[in-house]
Design an enzyme around this catalytic site. Structure first.
Site, PDB file in Angstrom:
ATOM      1  N   ARG A  44     100.169  34.033  76.052  1.00  0.00           N
ATOM      2  CA  ARG A  44     100.035  33.950  74.563  1.00  0.00           C
ATOM      3  C   ARG A  44      99.287  35.266  74.003  1.00  0.00           C
ATOM      4  O   ARG A  44      99.677  35.893  73.080  1.00  0.00           O
ATOM      5  CB  ARG A  44      99.253  32.687  74.122  1.00  0.00           C
ATOM      6  CG  ARG A  44     100.331  31.503  74.336  1.00  0.00           C
ATOM      7  CD  ARG A  44      99.718  30.230  73.728  1.00  0.00           C
ATOM      8  NE  ARG A  44     100.436  29.211  73.730  1.00  0.00           N
ATOM      9  CZ  ARG A  44     100.166  27.993  73.192  1.00  0.00           C
ATOM     10  NH1 ARG A  44      99.150  27.774  72.420  1.00  0.00           N
ATOM     11  NH2 ARG A  44     101.002  26.746  73.547  1.00  0.00           N
ATOM     12  N   ASP A 154      96.668  23.737  57.710  1.00  0.00           N
ATOM     13  CA  ASP A 154      96.528  24.254  59.060  1.00  0.00           C
ATOM     14  C   ASP A 154      95.561  25.199  59.225  1.00  0.00           C
ATOM     15  O   ASP A 154      95.417  26.103  58.201  1.00  0.00           O
ATOM     16  CB  ASP A 154      97.773  24.670  59.484  1.00  0.00           C
ATOM     17  CG  ASP A 154      98.065  24.358  61.295  1.00  0.00           C
ATOM     18  OD1 ASP A 154      98.511  23.345  61.615  1.00  0.00           O
ATOM     19  OD2 ASP A 154      97.475  25.093  61.971  1.00  0.00           O
TER      20      ASP A 154
HETATM   21  C1  LIG Z   1     101.012  19.996  67.829  1.00  0.00           C
HETATM   22  S1  LIG Z   1     100.567  20.580  66.373  1.00  0.00           S
HETATM   23  C2  LIG Z   1     101.003  18.872  65.324  1.00  0.00           C
HETATM   24  C3  LIG Z   1     101.834  19.161  63.956  1.00  0.00           C
HETATM   25  C4  LIG Z   1     102.132  17.751  63.404  1.00  0.00           C
HETATM   26  N1  LIG Z   1     100.863  17.023  62.877  1.00  0.00           N
HETATM   27  C5  LIG Z   1     103.123  16.940  64.249  1.00  0.00           C
HETATM   28  O1  LIG Z   1     102.902  16.049  64.817  1.00  0.00           O
HETATM   29  O2  LIG Z   1     104.122  17.241  64.369  1.00  0.00           O
HETATM   30  C6  LIG Z   1      98.851  20.699  65.994  1.00  0.00           C
HETATM   31  C7  LIG Z   1      98.482  21.679  64.730  1.00  0.00           C
HETATM   32  O3  LIG Z   1      97.085  21.282  64.599  1.00  0.00           O
HETATM   33  C8  LIG Z   1      96.445  22.442  64.107  1.00  0.00           C
HETATM   34  N2  LIG Z   1      95.179  22.692  64.702  1.00  0.00           N
HETATM   35  C9  LIG Z   1      94.407  22.395  65.839  1.00  0.00           C
HETATM   36  N3  LIG Z   1      93.190  22.886  65.610  1.00  0.00           N
HETATM   37  C10 LIG Z   1      92.957  22.930  64.260  1.00  0.00           C
HETATM   38  C11 LIG Z   1      91.758  22.973  63.333  1.00  0.00           C
HETATM   39  N4  LIG Z   1      90.573  23.014  63.791  1.00  0.00           N
HETATM   40  N5  LIG Z   1      92.072  22.878  61.947  1.00  0.00           N
HETATM   41  C12 LIG Z   1      93.107  22.759  61.555  1.00  0.00           C
HETATM   42  N6  LIG Z   1      94.443  22.682  61.992  1.00  0.00           N
HETATM   43  C13 LIG Z   1      94.297  22.662  63.345  1.00  0.00           C
HETATM   44  C14 LIG Z   1      97.470  23.799  64.877  1.00  0.00           C
HETATM   45  O4  LIG Z   1      97.551  24.859  64.411  1.00  0.00           O
HETATM   46  C15 LIG Z   1      98.703  23.002  65.129  1.00  0.00           C
HETATM   47  O5  LIG Z   1      99.514  23.698  64.089  1.00  0.00           O
END
Ligand SMILES: C[S@@+](CC[C@H](N)C(=O)[O-])C[C@H]1O[C@@H](n2cnc3c(N)ncnc32)[C@H](O)[C@@H]1O
Length: 281
Positions: A44, A154
């Site tokens: 990445r 996010d």
């Molecule tokens: C796998 S995706 C899940 C998206 C959606 N909630 C779903 O279930 O389809 C996880 C998301 O969490 C976000 N994320 C991870 N750590 C975070 C943080 N500390 N604060 C805000 N967002 C975060 C990531 O950027 C990512 O877009």
């Protein structure tokens, strides 16, 4: 696979570089990579090194640790988050929203007014909050008479930008049931569609780190935080779910992802089944 990544790669990437990046990610986002994600991190971030003409991971780590590297640090975090999502993922949560949740919210509204607040925390590129918006449109013929708002947040600035734009491939839009797809999207160039304005206007997309200060006061009727905490350690989850409970109305609902659970994390929620939780304290 040992901790040190093979030297025949384009960029040298030592065990110390990996340890530095993993620690930084944990401190900044709560995401705990564990000891064995070197290949993922290399793949990445190698793109970033190439783009910036940085010769090694050591130099890249030094750069993002320096004041001049502050913007690149954001790009590092964007690159290391996992953003997999889709429309109506784990559809039973949207069925619960359309049924029991909205029914209780309607009952409450007779004494408390027609106010509806939903938070999609970790919304990725927007498919989750748009699925919520579509569910509201479909289930609430009187939606225009409600003060209804969806907050979608996010940590990944690129995801927030994409969610706000609301443009998707026709292929990913197929996650929305065929009979309502035309009501939800308009054509937007070859192979693309855009979420219609009446749905987009229900959602505010914001950049927010769940580990930081939250500016919103709430309270929320529902919080979706699905497939986010899977990457956090238990202590981080404990703090986060406590903060969610503080922001939910009494009896409000929390939806978490299929491989997540609250056992040993918090007693402020009661599990109703299929990772739907009710705030009880
Ligand atoms: C796998 S995706 C899940 C998206 C959606 N909630 C779903 O279930 O389809 C996880 C998301 O969490 C976000 N994320 C991870 N750590 C975070 C943080 N500390 N604060 C805000 N967002 C975060 C990531 O950027 C990512 O877009």
């Amino acid at each position: 696979m040992t901790n040190a990544v093979a030297d025949d790669r384009e960029f040298t990437f030592s065990a110390d570089d990996y340890a530095f990046l993993a620690k930084l990610l944990k401190e900044k986002t709560g995401i705990d990579l564990g000891p064995s994600k070197q290949n993922m991190v290399y793949a990445r971030l190698a793109k970033r090194l190439r783009k910036l003409h940085i010769p090694s991971f050591r130099a890249y780590c030094d750069f993002i640790a320096s004041p001049e590297g502050i913007d690149e640090l954001g790009a590092t975090l964007n690159a290391l988050t996992t953003n997999l999502t889709k429309f109506f993922r784990e559809n039973h949560h949207f069925e619960h929203l359309a049924g029991q949740a909205l029914s209780e919210i309607r009952t409450r509204s007779t004494t408390q007014g027609r106010r509806l607040r939903i938070w999609s925390a970790g919304c990725s590129s927007g498919e989750e909050p748009y699925s919520i918006a579509i569910t509201l449109r479909q289930s609430m013929p009187d939606l225009a008479q409600w003060d209804a708002k969806i907050l979608a947040t996010d940590i990944d600035t690129e995801m927030v930008r994409r969610g706000n734009e609301g443009v998707y491939s026709t292929e990913s839009a197929e996650g929305v049931p065929a009979d309502i797809r035309d009501k939800c999207f308009e054509p937007h160039g070859p192979g693309k569609v855009r979420v219609r304005q009446e749905l987009r206007q229900l959602i505010a997309f914001k950049h927010l780190n769940l580990m930081s200060h939250w500016p919103m006061k709430g309270p929320f009727d529902l919080i979706f935080c699905r497939n986010v905490v899977i990457y956090f350690d238990k202590d981080t989850q404990r703090v986060l779910f406590d903060r969610y409970a503080n922001l939910l109305v009494p009896g409000g609902f929390l939806y978490i992802g299929h491989s997540e659970n609250l056992f040993g994390i918090t007693e402020r929620f009661k599990l109703l089944g299929r990772n739907i939780h009710r705030k009880i304290a």
